[in-house]
Design a protein around this motif. Structure first.
Motif, short mmCIF file in Angstrom:
data_model
loop_
_atom_site.label_atom_id
_atom_site.label_comp_id
_atom_site.label_asym_id
_atom_site.label_seq_id
_atom_site.Cartn_x
_atom_site.Cartn_y
_atom_site.Cartn_z
N ARG A 162 0.75 -1.30 -0.13
CA ARG A 162 -0.13 -0.03 -0.12
C ARG A 162 0.87 1.29 0.08
N ARG A 163 2.08 1.35 0.55
CA ARG A 163 2.93 2.32 0.92
C ARG A 163 3.36 2.66 -0.48
N ILE A 164 3.92 1.70 -1.30
CA ILE A 164 4.36 2.00 -2.54
C ILE A 164 3.63 2.27 -3.64
N ARG A 165 2.20 1.76 -3.63
CA ARG A 165 1.18 2.19 -4.48
C ARG A 165 0.86 3.58 -4.37
N PHE A 166 0.80 4.08 -2.94
CA PHE A 166 0.51 5.51 -2.69
C PHE A 166 1.61 6.42 -3.30
N PHE A 167 2.73 6.02 -3.04
CA PHE A 167 4.03 6.70 -3.35
C PHE A 167 4.17 6.90 -4.92
N ILE A 168 3.58 5.81 -5.52
CA ILE A 168 3.95 6.08 -7.08
C ILE A 168 2.73 6.82 -7.52
N HIS A 169 1.44 6.86 -7.03
CA HIS A 169 0.32 7.60 -7.11
C HIS A 169 0.68 9.00 -7.17
N VAL A 170 1.26 9.57 -5.77
CA VAL A 170 1.76 10.81 -5.67
C VAL A 170 2.72 11.36 -6.58
N MET A 171 3.66 10.54 -6.89
CA MET A 171 4.88 10.84 -7.85
C MET A 171 4.55 11.12 -9.28
N VAL A 172 3.35 10.22 -9.67
CA VAL A 172 2.93 10.46 -10.88
C VAL A 172 1.92 11.48 -11.14
N THR A 173 1.23 11.79 -10.06
CA THR A 173 0.28 13.04 -10.09
C THR A 173 1.27 14.25 -10.21
N SER A 174 2.26 14.41 -9.54
CA SER A 174 3.08 15.49 -9.59
C SER A 174 3.77 15.57 -10.79
N HIS A 175 4.15 14.58 -11.41
CA HIS A 175 4.69 14.55 -12.88
C HIS A 175 3.62 15.25 -13.57
N PHE A 176 2.54 15.09 -13.66
CA PHE A 176 1.72 15.87 -14.54
C PHE A 176 1.25 17.10 -14.07
N GLU A 177 1.33 17.52 -12.94
CA GLU A 177 1.22 18.72 -12.34
C GLU A 177 2.25 19.54 -12.70
N ASN A 178 3.47 18.98 -12.70
CA ASN A 178 4.79 19.85 -13.18
C ASN A 178 4.66 20.33 -14.67
N LEU A 179 3.99 19.53 -15.35
CA LEU A 179 4.03 19.59 -16.91
C LEU A 179 2.85 20.74 -17.06
N LYS A 180 1.87 20.91 -16.06
CA LYS A 180 0.76 22.08 -16.13
C LYS A 180 1.49 23.56 -16.02
N GLU A 181 2.84 23.46 -15.37
CA GLU A 181 3.27 24.82 -14.90
C GLU A 181 3.59 25.53 -16.12
N ILE A 182 3.83 24.82 -17.29
CA ILE A 182 4.10 25.31 -18.57
C ILE A 182 3.03 26.13 -18.93
N PHE A 183 1.80 25.96 -18.70
CA PHE A 183 0.56 26.78 -19.26
C PHE A 183 0.41 27.58 -17.90
N TYR A 184 0.49 27.39 -16.79
CA TYR A 184 0.05 28.30 -15.88
C TYR A 184 1.01 29.57 -16.03
N HIS A 185 2.25 29.34 -16.46
CA HIS A 185 3.28 30.63 -16.56
C HIS A 185 3.46 31.19 -17.97
N ASN A 186 2.64 30.58 -18.96
CA ASN A 186 2.82 31.02 -20.34
C ASN A 186 4.24 30.90 -21.06
N LEU A 187 4.83 29.98 -20.67
CA LEU A 187 6.26 29.89 -21.08
C LEU A 187 6.36 29.67 -22.52
N LYS A 188 7.37 30.39 -23.09
CA LYS A 188 7.72 30.30 -24.63
C LYS A 188 8.10 28.72 -24.58
N LYS A 189 8.25 28.28 -25.96
CA LYS A 189 8.44 26.88 -26.13
C LYS A 189 9.92 26.70 -25.48
#
Length: 217
Positions: A162-189
């Motif tokens: 359960r600990r590993i599954r929860f950790f993986i879930h959090v890490m993968v979620t943060s992975h996509f949240e980090n990608l969203k920062e591109i749009f939040y800050h209107n970064l140039k390519k």
């Protein structure tokens, strides 16, 4: 005028009306977000009646879906696609850090290319979808990536807990949240590419260490 010609003109008018509505809706969603956008305001901006709008779309969510659905499906295809250079080809637990970094970098940069080829639709999903049926659509990408990651760990003989599954879930979620920062800050390519390269180095170094710790048990 024969019936065939009348039908062509009617279809053309419908397409033009649809295009006007979608163009106006995109502007309203960008300005106010989905939740605070009014259907009447979309119709007024498009220069059509609300009746004409409802003849083409069931509701506001249907308009939003028309703007973004196909694009997100394509993004999901990128997330689920296995490249020729895949983790299974070299074994995550025995590979060196440079191999993991190369694989991850390739996938990240592919996503960045897609983001900038489909900027408006992806920004609508990331920044303007609250209250719509697309508010939590990234959960689909998270689920796919999470399952793939757990499968790799199992192949390396890691006992799932359960600990590993929860950790993986959090890490993968943060992975996509980090990608969203591109749009939040209107970064140039170019800025997004630099950000992704930096993030990838940081991400892979930590992930490699975690992976090896789980393999050692």
């Amino acid at each position: 005028m024969d019936n065939y010609t009348e039908k062509i003109l009617a279809d053309k008018d419908e397409l033009n009306t649809r295009a006007k509505i979608l163009r106006a809706a995109k502007q309203e969603f960008f300005t106010n977000g989905f939740a605070d956008t009014n259907v009447r305001a979309i119709a007024e901006k498009a220069g059509v009646t609300t009746g004409a709008l409802y003849n083409l779309f069931d509701n506001k969510d249907g308009i939003f879906e028309a703007l973004v659905s196909g694009v997100f499906d394509e993004f999901l295809d990128i997330v689920t696609h296995h490249d020729i250079f895949d983790a299974e080809n070299f074994g995550m637990k025995t590979s060196d850090l440079s191999a993991i970094t190369e694989l991850s970098q390739h996938r990240f940069l592919k996503m960045v290319d897609f983001f900038y080829d489909n900027w408006d639709a992806m920004k609508l999903i990331v920044c303007c979808s609250k209250g719509s049926s697309y508010e939590h659509i990234f959960d689909k990408a998270i689920d796919v990536t999470e399952r793939e990651t757990l499968q790799w760990l199992k192949q390396d003989g890691v006992k799932m807990s359960r600990r590993i599954r929860f950790f993986i879930h959090v890490m993968v979620t943060s992975h996509f949240e980090n990608l969203k920062e591109i749009f939040y800050h209107n970064l140039k390519k170019s800025e997004a590419v630099e950000y992704i390269l930096d993030f990838n180095v940081y991400h892979c170094a930590g992930w490699k260490q975690y992976w090896m710790e789980q393999v050692k048990g």
